[in-house]
Scaffold this motif. Structure first.
Motif, short mmCIF file in Angstrom:
data_model
loop_
_atom_site.label_atom_id
_atom_site.label_comp_id
_atom_site.label_asym_id
_atom_site.label_seq_id
_atom_site.Cartn_x
_atom_site.Cartn_y
_atom_site.Cartn_z
N THR A 14 -56.98 -46.58 -42.73
CA THR A 14 -57.59 -46.97 -41.46
C THR A 14 -56.71 -47.96 -40.69
O THR A 14 -57.22 -48.76 -39.92
CB THR A 14 -58.99 -47.58 -41.70
OG1 THR A 14 -58.86 -48.74 -42.54
CG2 THR A 14 -59.94 -46.59 -42.33
N VAL A 20 -64.94 -49.75 -39.28
CA VAL A 20 -64.79 -48.82 -38.16
C VAL A 20 -66.19 -48.34 -37.76
O VAL A 20 -67.13 -48.39 -38.56
CB VAL A 20 -63.89 -47.61 -38.51
CG1 VAL A 20 -62.47 -48.05 -38.76
CG2 VAL A 20 -64.43 -46.84 -39.70
N TYR A 38 -59.50 -40.48 -39.73
CA TYR A 38 -58.61 -41.11 -40.71
C TYR A 38 -58.31 -40.12 -41.84
O TYR A 38 -58.94 -40.16 -42.89
CB TYR A 38 -59.24 -42.40 -41.26
CG TYR A 38 -59.61 -43.36 -40.15
CD1 TYR A 38 -58.62 -44.10 -39.50
CD2 TYR A 38 -60.92 -43.49 -39.72
CE1 TYR A 38 -58.93 -44.95 -38.45
CE2 TYR A 38 -61.25 -44.35 -38.68
CZ TYR A 38 -60.26 -45.07 -38.05
OH TYR A 38 -60.57 -45.90 -37.02
#
Length: 87
Positions: A14, A20, A38
């Motif tokens: 990430t 996130v 990702y």
């Protein structure tokens, strides 16, 4: 959208981010959307079509029991926790 907390061992996927924001109404959808954003994330948390036995998942502070079918709310916080072994 849910906040996904990333353990330090997976932050290389990430770009170093510790959290996130990812959409999804189930854990399966969140993991699939994580993979889209990702690449490689899914390989680390899944074992075929199920969660890896080396990873535990908590949603809103509670370890899940329904696996990939676990419901995720827009305000949910999801944590992927690496299993700790020892003897």
């Amino acid at each position: 959208m849910a906040v996904v907390w990333i353990p330090s061992l997976l932050r290389n996927l990430t770009q170093g981010k510790d959290s996130v924001i990812i959409p999804g109404s189930s854990l399966r959808q969140v993991i699939n959307n994580m993979e889209d954003s990702y690449p490689g994330f899914k390989d680390k948390v899944m074992d075929g079509n199920r969660l890896s036995p080396t990873v535990s998942v908590a949603i809103d502070g509670a370890i899940i029991s329904m696996g990939l079918l676990e419901k995720v709310e827009d305000s949910s916080e999801i944590s992927f926790l690496p299993a700790i072994g020892g003897g």
